[in-house]
Design a protein around this motif. Structure first.
Motif, PDB file in Angstrom:
ATOM      1  N   PHE A  74      47.286 -36.878  -1.787  1.00  0.00           N
ATOM      2  CA  PHE A  74      47.522 -35.879  -0.741  1.00  0.00           C
ATOM      3  C   PHE A  74      46.566 -34.703  -0.892  1.00  0.00           C
ATOM      4  O   PHE A  74      46.015 -34.201   0.090  1.00  0.00           O
ATOM      5  N   ARG A  75      46.357 -34.267  -2.119  1.00  0.00           N
ATOM      6  CA  ARG A  75      45.435 -33.135  -2.355  1.00  0.00           C
ATOM      7  C   ARG A  75      44.007 -33.505  -1.934  1.00  0.00           C
ATOM      8  O   ARG A  75      43.308 -32.696  -1.333  1.00  0.00           O
ATOM      9  N   LYS A  76      43.612 -34.728  -2.226  1.00  0.00           N
ATOM     10  CA  LYS A  76      42.268 -35.182  -1.832  1.00  0.00           C
ATOM     11  C   LYS A  76      42.155 -35.226  -0.309  1.00  0.00           C
ATOM     12  O   LYS A  76      41.137 -34.809   0.257  1.00  0.00           O
ATOM     13  N   ALA A  88      49.804 -32.359   4.508  1.00  0.00           N
ATOM     14  CA  ALA A  88      50.376 -31.068   4.109  1.00  0.00           C
ATOM     15  C   ALA A  88      51.900 -31.157   4.024  1.00  0.00           C
ATOM     16  O   ALA A  88      52.510 -30.619   3.089  1.00  0.00           O
ATOM     17  N   ILE A  89      52.514 -31.843   4.970  1.00  0.00           N
ATOM     18  CA  ILE A  89      53.971 -32.013   4.953  1.00  0.00           C
ATOM     19  C   ILE A  89      54.394 -32.806   3.714  1.00  0.00           C
ATOM     20  O   ILE A  89      55.296 -32.399   2.976  1.00  0.00           O
ATOM     21  N   ASN A  90      53.743 -33.945   3.498  1.00  0.00           N
ATOM     22  CA  ASN A  90      54.133 -34.801   2.376  1.00  0.00           C
ATOM     23  C   ASN A  90      53.932 -34.112   1.036  1.00  0.00           C
ATOM     24  O   ASN A  90      54.794 -34.188   0.154  1.00  0.00           O
ATOM     25  N   GLY A  92      53.814 -30.833   0.583  1.00  0.00           N
ATOM     26  CA  GLY A  92      54.764 -29.730   0.543  1.00  0.00           C
ATOM     27  C   GLY A  92      56.162 -30.195   0.154  1.00  0.00           C
ATOM     28  O   GLY A  92      56.847 -29.545  -0.654  1.00  0.00           O
ATOM     29  N   LYS A  93      56.607 -31.313   0.710  1.00  0.00           N
ATOM     30  CA  LYS A  93      57.918 -31.857   0.356  1.00  0.00           C
ATOM     31  C   LYS A  93      57.974 -32.217  -1.124  1.00  0.00           C
ATOM     32  O   LYS A  93      58.958 -31.916  -1.807  1.00  0.00           O
ATOM     33  N   HIS A  94      56.913 -32.837  -1.606  1.00  0.00           N
ATOM     34  CA  HIS A  94      56.874 -33.219  -3.025  1.00  0.00           C
ATOM     35  C   HIS A  94      56.911 -31.979  -3.914  1.00  0.00           C
ATOM     36  O   HIS A  94      57.661 -31.937  -4.896  1.00  0.00           O
ATOM     37  N   LEU A  95      56.139 -30.968  -3.564  1.00  0.00           N
ATOM     38  CA  LEU A  95      56.112 -29.742  -4.375  1.00  0.00           C
ATOM     39  C   LEU A  95      57.475 -29.056  -4.359  1.00  0.00           C
ATOM     40  O   LEU A  95      57.924 -28.521  -5.372  1.00  0.00           O
ATOM     41  N   HIS A  96      58.139 -29.067  -3.213  1.00  0.00           N
ATOM     42  CA  HIS A  96      59.476 -28.478  -3.114  1.00  0.00           C
ATOM     43  C   HIS A  96      60.455 -29.231  -4.015  1.00  0.00           C
ATOM     44  O   HIS A  96      61.261 -28.618  -4.721  1.00  0.00           O
ATOM     45  N   GLN A  97      60.361 -30.551  -4.028  1.00  0.00           N
ATOM     46  CA  GLN A  97      61.250 -31.370  -4.859  1.00  0.00           C
ATOM     47  C   GLN A  97      60.998 -31.149  -6.350  1.00  0.00           C
ATOM     48  O   GLN A  97      61.879 -31.387  -7.168  1.00  0.00           O
ATOM     49  N   THR A  98      59.790 -30.705  -6.677  1.00  0.00           N
ATOM     50  CA  THR A  98      59.441 -30.480  -8.088  1.00  0.00           C
ATOM     51  C   THR A  98      59.425 -28.989  -8.415  1.00  0.00           C
ATOM     52  O   THR A  98      58.765 -28.566  -9.366  1.00  0.00           O
ATOM     53  N   ASP A  99      60.142 -28.201  -7.618  1.00  0.00           N
ATOM     54  CA  ASP A  99      60.360 -26.769  -7.848  1.00  0.00           C
ATOM     55  C   ASP A  99      59.089 -25.929  -7.866  1.00  0.00           C
ATOM     56  O   ASP A  99      59.027 -24.915  -8.551  1.00  0.00           O
ATOM     57  N   ARG A 100      58.100 -26.338  -7.096  1.00  0.00           N
ATOM     58  CA  ARG A 100      56.898 -25.509  -6.922  1.00  0.00           C
ATOM     59  C   ARG A 100      56.971 -24.890  -5.525  1.00  0.00           C
ATOM     60  O   ARG A 100      56.204 -25.203  -4.627  1.00  0.00           O
ATOM     61  N   LEU A 108      53.575 -26.011   3.824  1.00  0.00           N
ATOM     62  CA  LEU A 108      54.392 -26.285   5.003  1.00  0.00           C
ATOM     63  C   LEU A 108      54.078 -25.302   6.125  1.00  0.00           C
ATOM     64  O   LEU A 108      54.044 -25.688   7.296  1.00  0.00           O
ATOM     65  N   GLN A 109      53.810 -24.054   5.770  1.00  0.00           N
ATOM     66  CA  GLN A 109      53.408 -23.095   6.795  1.00  0.00           C
ATOM     67  C   GLN A 109      52.020 -23.428   7.343  1.00  0.00           C
ATOM     68  O   GLN A 109      51.764 -23.261   8.537  1.00  0.00           O
TER      69      GLN A 109
END
Length: 172
Positions: A74-76, A88-90, A92-100, A108-109
């Protein structure tokens, strides 16, 4: 008649060569299409700059529960094209799930801003609003969550999914 008898073995040999060649090519292509990872890896072997292939590969890794690989893909994708809303959505969701949370909110914005900048919505663009709304809901930011669902309904007032999701959010 003699001419056709001499040509028959040649035609049969040529037909056999063509059939064997087609069989070999089919086996090679089946290996390319055997699964999503093989397919997207093959595309990336020819075009490392394919942001959408990186995004799709990231989604595949997430389904396989390989989040490190998914995050990297996703970052690439976003490095290559920051306007890929789904990446960005995917991510962002992953980062949210991992408390970032802070980085998740920024991404997400960013997805919503990209969607806002588009005069015509692409398939799945409304997901940016839903995902940011759910993010705010998870953080307990009542009002901010509904505002995102309202914006989705405003952006595409004929979209029944947007109306339905807004109604669900009000019902919570």
């Amino acid at each position: 008649n003699q001419l056709s008898e001499r040509r028959a073995p040649f035609a049969q040999t040529l037909s056999l060569i063509v059939l064997v060649s087609c069989g070999v090519l089919t086996v090679q292509q089946v290996n390319t299409w055997r699964d999503s990872e093989a397919l997207f890896t093959q595309v990336l072997a020819y075009d490392r700059q394919s942001a959408h292939s990186h995004q799709n590969l990231g989604a595949h890794y997430m389904r396989l529960e390989q989040p490190e690989k998914g995050e990297a893909a996703f970052r690439k994708a976003l490095e290559l094209d920051s306007n890929i809303v789904l990446a960005a959505i995917n991510l962002g969701k992953h980062l949210h799930q991992t408390d970032r949370t802070h980085e998740a909110q920024r991404l997400l914005q960013q997805a919503v801003e990209t969607t806002e900048s588009r005069p015509i919505l692409a398939a799945g663009d409304l997901r940016s609003y839903y995902t940011l709304g759910e993010f705010f809901g998870d953080l307990g930011e009542e009002g901010a969550d509904i505002a995102q669902f309202q914006r989705a309904a405003e952006r595409d007032h004929n979209n029944t999914e947007a109306q339905f999701n807004l109604g669900l959010r009000y019902h919570k």
